[in-house]
Design a protein around this motif. Structure first.
Motif, mmCIF file in Angstrom:
data_model
loop_
_atom_site.group_PDB
_atom_site.id
_atom_site.type_symbol
_atom_site.label_atom_id
_atom_site.label_comp_id
_atom_site.label_asym_id
_atom_site.label_seq_id
_atom_site.Cartn_x
_atom_site.Cartn_y
_atom_site.Cartn_z
ATOM 1 N N LEU A 351 0.815 -1.214 0.000
ATOM 2 C CA LEU A 351 0.000 0.000 0.000
ATOM 3 C C LEU A 351 0.847 1.262 0.000
ATOM 4 C CD1 LEU A 351 -2.904 1.088 0.146
ATOM 5 C CD2 LEU A 351 -2.717 1.054 2.633
ATOM 6 N N ASP A 352 1.890 1.320 0.840
ATOM 7 C CA ASP A 352 2.691 2.544 0.912
ATOM 8 C C ASP A 352 3.470 2.786 -0.383
ATOM 9 O OD1 ASP A 352 4.237 0.338 1.453
ATOM 10 O OD2 ASP A 352 5.518 1.339 2.921
ATOM 11 N N GLN A 353 3.947 1.704 -1.033
ATOM 12 C CA GLN A 353 4.643 1.869 -2.318
ATOM 13 C C GLN A 353 3.731 2.518 -3.358
ATOM 14 O OE1 GLN A 353 5.614 -2.285 -2.900
ATOM 15 N NE2 GLN A 353 7.784 -1.964 -2.476
ATOM 16 N N VAL A 354 2.506 2.030 -3.431
ATOM 17 C CA VAL A 354 1.557 2.545 -4.408
ATOM 18 C C VAL A 354 1.186 3.986 -4.098
ATOM 19 C CG1 VAL A 354 -0.762 2.247 -5.366
ATOM 20 C CG2 VAL A 354 0.651 0.243 -4.909
ATOM 21 N N ALA A 355 0.927 4.302 -2.810
ATOM 22 C CA ALA A 355 0.504 5.652 -2.413
ATOM 23 C C ALA A 355 1.560 6.695 -2.753
ATOM 24 C CB ALA A 355 0.196 5.681 -0.919
#
Length: 469
Positions: A351-355
């Protein structure tokens, strides 16, 4: 004769439909998407980070509104920069913008999978995520009217649960003698404004709804009037909801609590909050609303990026196959298929990579759109520049502030994001070099001619095909 037989995008959306499309893309429930991550980064000052992000986005939304009046066609920032600074700058902007448009559907499918898996641990998140990709692909192919109706339903469901959350959280905060002060969530913590800026940079992804609206200029009944209004309404309504919901949540769930939440629960922070304010039953309702919101936002995201790819294919920047429409459905089926295949990356990304990657692409594009207003209105390549004090303020000062704020947030993102974003940008330069014979040939761009729209009689620019500059 050829123009009459070529499929065209169908003009079917009015102001309400466009605004709901933008809000659906933003997904009112998206306030819970990065809730845990940004709360931890900002020491529980999520509402303040949203205020900073909204102020920045308002300046940029005004720039989008100004540009869409001048070029009301599909393509968004890619088209605006292309027409202001030339094909090369337009391509690179569109290429970087593709980062957030390609990652937005991934983000929604990823969140949907995580939330379903949080309620049913025996189900791997990849299974519901894959099902969502297929469902959204179907709605996207079948046409913009069906997608618009689906968006209305998802906005209604998400809004109902968000309102219920606000009521329960406010009731809990009022009855809690140890609740934070009303203004505490809007004041920086011990680390000052630095974490607030990092958080606001991530939250730029929450405001992509107004950019999504601008990609529908060729499917709006009155683009010159309704698209600019829908852009501003989407930004104000969506930003207001984010600030209020995050503020009430901060009053009910103390900021310091986020430091103790395990990392695996941060990705589904909405369930943590819902269980805290309303118990397990409301936690299930939050999961249902999140699924609806993710489907709506994922659909809006795929609609938008497929139109950008369609625009770039129509211009000859990408292979011509991208610039074709289905004769039956009047939708860019090939572009939609490619986007859906890329969205399957949600099955293994975090999730953090995508955000972070979404925010990188968005802020880069926002910066260039602000500069495009200054160039198009005050220093146009053709025609007379806008004159007068009001024009200098509207087309010089305001976009200048929007540019500075966007760069400010952009440079606050995680350094790793810059590495990945830089590699993506260099890949775009390589594609452009190959397309132009290492810049010996001109970059294809669209030619615009003035015509009258049947719906309103307003002069609007219409793409007549790829040209070269």
């Amino acid at each position: 004769m050829e123009q009459q037989t070529t499929p065209q995008l169908r003009r079917a959306l009015g102001l309400i439909g466009l605004t709901l499309f933008g809000l659906s893309y933003m997904a009112v429930g998206t306030v819970f998407t990065t809730y845990g991550i940004v709360n931890q980064i900002t020491e529980g000052r999520l509402p303040l980070a949203y205020v900073v992000a909204l102020i920045t986005m308002l300046f940029t939304a005004l720039s989008y509104a100004a540009m869409v009046r001048k070029f009301p066609v599909a393509g968004s920032a890619y088209t605006y920069v292309q027409q202001s600074y030339g094909g090369a700058a337009g391509f690179i902007t569109g290429w970087v913008l593709l980062l957030d448009y390609l990652f937005i559907p991934m983000l929604n499918f990823l969140i949907l999978g995580l939330y379903v898996s949080s309620q049913f641990p025996s189900i791997p998140m990849q299974i519901p995520a894959f099902g969502a990709v297929l469902l959204v692909y179907l709605f996207n192919v079948l046409g913009i009217k069906l997608a618009s109706r689906f968006n209305i339903a998802t906005v209604a469901i998400s809004t109902a649960v968000v309102v219920a959350f606000g009521i329960l959280a406010l009731k809990l905060a009022v009855n809690d003698p140890n609740a934070p002060g009303l203004l505490e969530p809007f004041l920086p913590g011990a680390a000052g404004f630095s974490p607030i800026l990092t958080g606001a940079g991530i939250l730029a992804l929450s405001f992509l709804g107004f950019d999504a609206v601008s990609t529908l200029s060729e499917e709006a009944r009155r683009p010159n009037r309704d698209i600019p209004r829908a852009i501003i309404l989407t930004t104000l309504i969506g930003g207001g909801i984010f600030i209020v919901v995050s503020w009430i949540g901060a009053l009910a769930y103390r900021p310091e609590n986020w430091a103790t939440v395990p990392q695996d629960l941060l990705d589904s922070a909405g369930v943590v909050l819902a269980n805290f304010v309303g118990g397990p039953v409301f936690g299930i309702a939050m999961v249902i609303a999140t699924i609806a919101g993710c489907l709506g936002s994922g659909l809006a995201g795929q609609v938008s990026v497929s139109r950008i790819l369609y625009s770039m294919g129509r211009d000859g920047i990408l292979p011509r196959r991208f610039g074709t429409l289905s004769a039956r459905y009047k939708t860019p089926v090939f572009s939609t298929t490619i986007v859906s295949l890329i969205a399957l990356s949600c099955l293994f990304l975090s999730l953090d990579q995508v955000a972070f990657m979404i925010s990188f692409g968005a802020l880069a594009a926002f910066s260039m759109v602000n500069l495009s207003v200054i160039r198009s209105y005050l220093f146009p390549r053709d025609g007379e520049p806008a004159r007068g004090v009001l024009s200098l303020i509207r087309y010089g000062l305001l976009p200048g502030i929007g540019f500075a704020l966007s760069i400010w947030l952009w440079t606050s993102l995680d350094p790793v994001t810059w590495v990945v974003g830089g590699i993506w940008a260099l890949l775009g330069v390589g594609i452009l070099a190959a397309k132009t014979g290492f810049f010996r040939r001109p970059v294809p761009t669209m030619d615009f001619t003035e015509v009258e729209t049947e719906a309103s009689g307003e002069p609007v620019s219409t793409a007549t095909g790829p040209q070269h500059n």
